[in-house]
Design a protein around this motif. Structure first.
Motif, PDB file in Angstrom:
ATOM      1  N   GLY A  68       6.077   8.903 -31.913  1.00 58.85           N
ATOM      2  CA  GLY A  68       7.240   8.855 -32.794  1.00 58.85           C
ATOM      3  C   GLY A  68       8.031   7.580 -32.604  1.00 58.85           C
ATOM      4  O   GLY A  68       8.318   7.195 -31.480  1.00 58.85           O
ATOM      5  N   ASP A 107      13.773  15.676 -35.955  1.00 59.31           N
ATOM      6  CA  ASP A 107      12.697  15.410 -34.995  1.00 59.31           C
ATOM      7  C   ASP A 107      12.933  14.019 -34.410  1.00 59.31           C
ATOM      8  O   ASP A 107      12.859  13.023 -35.119  1.00 59.31           O
ATOM      9  N   SER A 145       7.171  16.802 -32.657  1.00 58.17           N
ATOM     10  CA  SER A 145       6.816  16.702 -34.080  1.00 58.17           C
ATOM     11  C   SER A 145       5.901  17.854 -34.484  1.00 58.17           C
ATOM     12  O   SER A 145       6.017  18.383 -35.592  1.00 58.17           O
TER      13      SER A 145
HETATM   14 MG   LIG Z   1       7.114  12.898 -32.519  1.00 58.34          MG
END
Ligand SMILES: [Mg+2]
Ligand SMILES: Nc1nc2c(ncn2[C@@H]2O[C@H](COP(=O)(O)OP(=O)(O)OP(=O)(O)O)[C@@H](O)[C@H]2O)c(=O)[nH]1
Length: 648
Positions: free
Chosen positions: A51, A70, A28
Motif C-alpha cells: 500500500g 485503508d 487491504s
Molecule cells: Mg494495503
C-alpha cells in the motif's frame, strides 16, 4: 426516511473506521472482505501490492452508513495513517498472528495514544498461527499501556485453526471458506481453555466496572450486557482494546468483526466532542487528504464534523465544486453530505491538508515526521521546467510529509520525505499526472573550503587600452581563521599607499573572491588584510583595485594549502533498545562519532543514540537503519559544524 445521499436515517450517524497496522498484515484484504461482506460490488481482485496511499470505501451495512479507510502500513506512509486517524471514530489495528513481529506494533499503538483514538485489534492470518494465541497477545500487550482483552479463542483441529469460541456469548463457530461461520457445539476439549480465557476477560473488565466486579467476586454469571457495558466504555476511553481473530484472505472472522464495529464504534457526535468540536453551529469540516485526480481536479477528502454541506455552497469562503462518495472504489457525485460523513470535496483551491473549514479554532492535525531522505530531480527535457514547478507545487500540497526545496547554492530541486518509497511514489504520481519526464540524482552536499597556511600575495594590474589606462597594485595577507569565524577584512596601509577611497572596493572584491575557491567551493574562515599597494592618479579606479584584489586572492588561496571542509551533522537516532548496538555500528561505519546513548524519554524499551556524522554519510542512511531495525529505527539531524575532510 432516506436522506439526500440515499442513506436511511436511523439511530446511528455515518461512522468512520481506519485500518492501520504494519505493512503486509492484511489491512487491504480485510477492507475488501468487509466491503464485499456488506454487499459492496467486488473490487478489482488479484494481487495486492504494497500500500502506498489511503483508500476510502463507503458502504451501507445493516442500516448504518460507513466510511472505511485503508491505510498503507509502511512506516514511510505513517503520516497517511495518522491523517486517517485524525478523522476516524475508531481504528482497527490489523496484525499478523505470529508473536515475533509484535514490536512493529509499538509505533502504531503510540499513534493511537497520541490522538486518543479508540481501537480494536484484529489478529489476522490466524490460518498461519502455529503458536498459541495467548503468546501473541502477551507480545502485543508489551507494546501498549491499554488493556488488551481477548474476545475469542481459536478452535483447532490438529495444527489448523478451524473456528473460534466467542467469550462473551460462549458460542462456538466453525469457519467456512468464503462464507459466514456456522455455529457448532462447544467442543468438550475446549471447555477448560474457554472458561480460563473468559475469566481473564471478565477480570480485566471488572477493573473498570463495579457491578461486574461484584458478580465476578460472587462467582455469578454476568449477562452479556453487563460485559458489553464496561467493554464499550473502556474501549471509548482508550483503557481497553478488544482483540478479535480471523483470516481476511479466507473471509474468516469478517461477520464477527462487522458485528463488533456496529456495537463498538462511537457515534460521530461523540468523536466530534472528543476532538473538541462544539455541537451547535454552522457546518464544520476538516480536510485530511488532498489529491489531484485528473479531470475531477483537486479533491479534498474531508470529514464533516458539524452541519451538512451542499454542492456549490461556500464553506469558509471556498466554494464547494462537487461532493463525491466512493461506494465501490469509483467516485460518485452526490448533492450533499451530512454531519459525520467523509466525502471528497471538489476544487477547494488553496485549502491545505489538515485545514479546518468553518467557524472556530482549527482542529488538531498530526504533523508529519521530519524528512529522512532526499532526492534531487533532473528534467530529461529542459522545456518542461514550468510544468515541473507547477507539478511539484501540487505534489507538496497533496502531501504534507513531502517538502520541495530549490537549493539556491546547487541550483538543484530537492524532494525531501519519509524514505525512498515515499519519494518514488510521489514522483510516479507526478509523472503520471503531468507527463514530465524526470530522473533523480543524489542532492549535492554543501562542501566548503578554507586554507591551512597564511600567505602574503602581491598582484598588480597594469593595462593600457587606447588613451585611458588601468592601474592598481595590492599586497594582501590571507590567513586561516578559527572554524566558524567567517570572513574578515582589514587594512594596515600606511602613508596613503592605497588611498582610502579605493579600500572598500578591495574589501568587497576579496570577499567576492571567496565565493569559489581553488577546490571549487565557497571559501570560509579566512582573514584578509590589505598591507600595502600603490596607485596611479589618473588610471586607478575602484574597478582596477577590485581586479587586482581578485588576482591576488586567486593566487594566494591556491598557495595557502587549501583544504575541503565537510558539513557534520548532529544526529539523534531512535531505536528499540535491542537494536542499539546495530545503530552504533551503523553510525561508526558511516564515519560517525558516537557521543552517547540513553533511554528514550517516554518510550519504554527504546534508546536514543547521539552522534556526529558527516552529511554525505546521511544520504540513504535511513534505508540501512530501517533494514537493521525491523523498520522501526528513525532519526533526526541538524547541521552542527564544518570539519576538514580527511577521507576524500
Ligand atoms: Mg494495503
Ligand atoms: N495466509 C493469509 N494470508 C493473508 C491473509 N490476509 C491477507 N493475506 C496476505 O497477506 C499479504 C498482504 O496483504 P495486504 O492486504 O496487501 O496487506 P496490507 O496490510 O494491506 O499491506 P500494506 O498496505 O502494504 O501495509 C497478501 O499476500 C495477502 O494475500 C490471511 O488471512 N491469511
Amino acid at each position: 426516511m432516506p436522506d439526500a445521499s440515499g442513506r436511511s436515517l436511523g439511530g446511528a450517524g455515518p461512522r468512520s473506521v481506519a485500518f492501520i497496522g504494519p505493512q503486509g498484515s492484511g489491512k487491504s484484504t480485510l477492507f475488501d472482505a468487509l466491503l464485499s461482506a456488506a454487499g459492496a460490488p467486488a473490487r478489482r481482485g488479484g494481487a495486492r501490492g504494497m500500500g502506498t496511499e489511503l483508500r476510502l470505501g463507503h458502504v451501507d451495512h445493516m442500516e448504518d452508513s460507513w466510511a472505511l479507510l485503508d491505510c498503507p502500513g509502511s512506516v514511510e506512509f505513517a503520516h497517511d495513517a495518522a491523517a486517517a486517524l485524525a478523522v476516524a471514530d475508531l481504528a482497527v489495528v490489523v496484525t499478523e498472528a505470529a508473536p515475533g513481529r509484535a514490536a512493529v506494533l509499538g509505533p502504531v499503538f503510540r499513534m493511537l495514544d497520541e490522538q486518543g483514538i479508540p481501537a480494536i485489534v484484529f489478529v489476522n492470518k490466524i490460518d498461519q498461527l502455529d503458536g498459541r494465541v495467548r503468546d501473541t497477545l502477551a507480545a502485543l500487550q508489551a507494546q501498549t499501556p491499554r488493556k488488551l482483552v481477548l474476545r475469542q479463542v481459536p478452535i483447532r483441529e490438529g495444527e489448523a485453526v478451524t473456528g473460534y469460541v466467542d467469550l462473551v456469548s460462549e458460542r462456538a463457530y466453525r469457519y467456512r471458506r468464503g462464507a459466514a461461520s456456522e455455529r457448532i457445539e462447544l467442543p468438550a476439549m475446549m471447555r477448560a481453555r474457554e472458561s480460563e480465557a473468559r475469566a481473564e476477560l471478565l477480570e480485566a473488565l471488572a477493573d473498570h466496572d463495579d457491578a461486574l466486579l461484584e458478580k465476578v467476586l460472587e462467582d455469578l454469571t454476568p449477562a452479556p450486557e453487563e460485559i458489553y457495558r464496561p467493554l464499550h466504555s473502556g474501549e471509548r476511553s482508550g483503557a481497553v482494546v478488544s482483540v478479535l481473530l480471523g483470516a481476511a484472505e479466507h473471509n474468516n472472522g469478517i461477520h464477527r468483526l462487522w458485528k463488533a464495529l456496529r456495537h463498538d464504534v462511537p457515534e460521530p457526535e461523540e468523536t466530534a466532542a472528543r476532538r473538541g468540536v462544539e455541537t451547535k453551529g454552522p457546518p464544520l469540516a476538516q480536510v485530511f487528504r488532498t489529491l489531484h485526480a485528473g479531470h475531477a481536479g483537486r479533491l479534498s477528502w474531508a470529514r464533516i464534523w458539524r452541519g451538512a454541506v451542499r454542492d456549490g455552497m461556500q464553506l469558509d469562503g471556498h466554494r464547494i465544486g462537487g461532493i463525491h462518495r466512493f461506494p465501490n472504489g469509483e467516485a460518485q457525485k452526490v448533492p450533499e453530505a451530512a454531519a459525520g460523513e467523509i466525502v471528497a470535496l471538489g476544487r477547494l483551491e488553496g485549502v491545505t491538508t489538515g485545514a479546518t473549514l468553518g467557524a472556530g479554532a482549527p482542529l488538531a492535525f498530526p504533523a508529519p515526521a521530519a524528512p529522512v531522505h532526499a532526492l534531487a530531480v533532473v528534467l530529461e527535457d529542459r522545456k518542461d521546467e514550468v510544468r515541473l514547478s507547477g507539478a511539484l507545487q501540487r505534489l507538496a500540497e497533496e502531501d504534507p510529509a513531502l517538502t520541495v526545496i530549490l537549493d539556491p547554492e546547487s541550483g538543484q530541486t530537492v524532494l525531501q520525505g519519509q524514505g525512498e518509497l515515499h519519494l518514488r511514489a510521489a514522483l510516479d504520481r507526478l509523472a503520471g499526472s503531468s507527463g514530465v519526464r524526470l530522473r533523480t540524482v543524489r542532492p549535492q552536499i554543501p562542501y566548503r573550503e578554507t586554507i591551512r597556511q597564511a600567505v602574503t600575495q602581491h598582484a598588480r594590474l597594469k593595462r593600457q587600452t587606447g588613451g585611458h589606462g588601468q592601474f592598481a597594485d595590492v599586497k594582501l595577507r590571507i590567513e586561516p581563521r578559527e572554524r566558524g569565524a567567517g570572513f574578515s577584512f582589514a587594512e594596515e596601509v600606511v602613508g596613503g599607499a592605497v588611498p582610502k577611497r579605493f579600500i572598500p572596493a578591495v574589501g568587497e572584491a576579496a570577499e567576492e573572491a571567496t565565493r569559489k575557491g581553488p577546490l571549487g567551493h565557497q571559501v570560509v574562515d579566512v582573514a584578509v588584510t590589505l598591507l600595502d599597494g600603490s596607485f596611479h592618479s589618473v588610471d586607478s579606479s575602484d574597478m582596477a583595485f577590485a581586479t587586482a584584489t581578485r588576482m591576488a586572492m586567486q593566487e594566494g588561496l591556491a598557495k595557502g594549502e587549501p583544504v575541503l571542509l565537510e558539513p557534520i551533522h548532529a544526529v539523534t537516532v531512535q531505536v528499540p533498545a535491542e537494536y542499539t548496538p546495530n545503530a552504533q555500528r551503523l553510525l561508526t561505519g558511516r564515519r560517525g562519532q558516537i557521543l552517547g546513548y540513553a533511554a528514550r524519554e517516554g518510550w519504554e524499551g527504546w534508546d536514543t543514540v547521539e552522534a556526529l556524522v558527516p552529511a554525505a554519510e546521511l544520504q540513504e542512511m535511513i534505508i540501512e537503519l530501517r533494514s537493521q531495525t525491523q523498520g522501526l529505527g528513525t532519526y533526526t539531524h541538524r547541521f552542527d559544524h564544518l570539519a576538514e575532510a580527511r577521507h576524500r
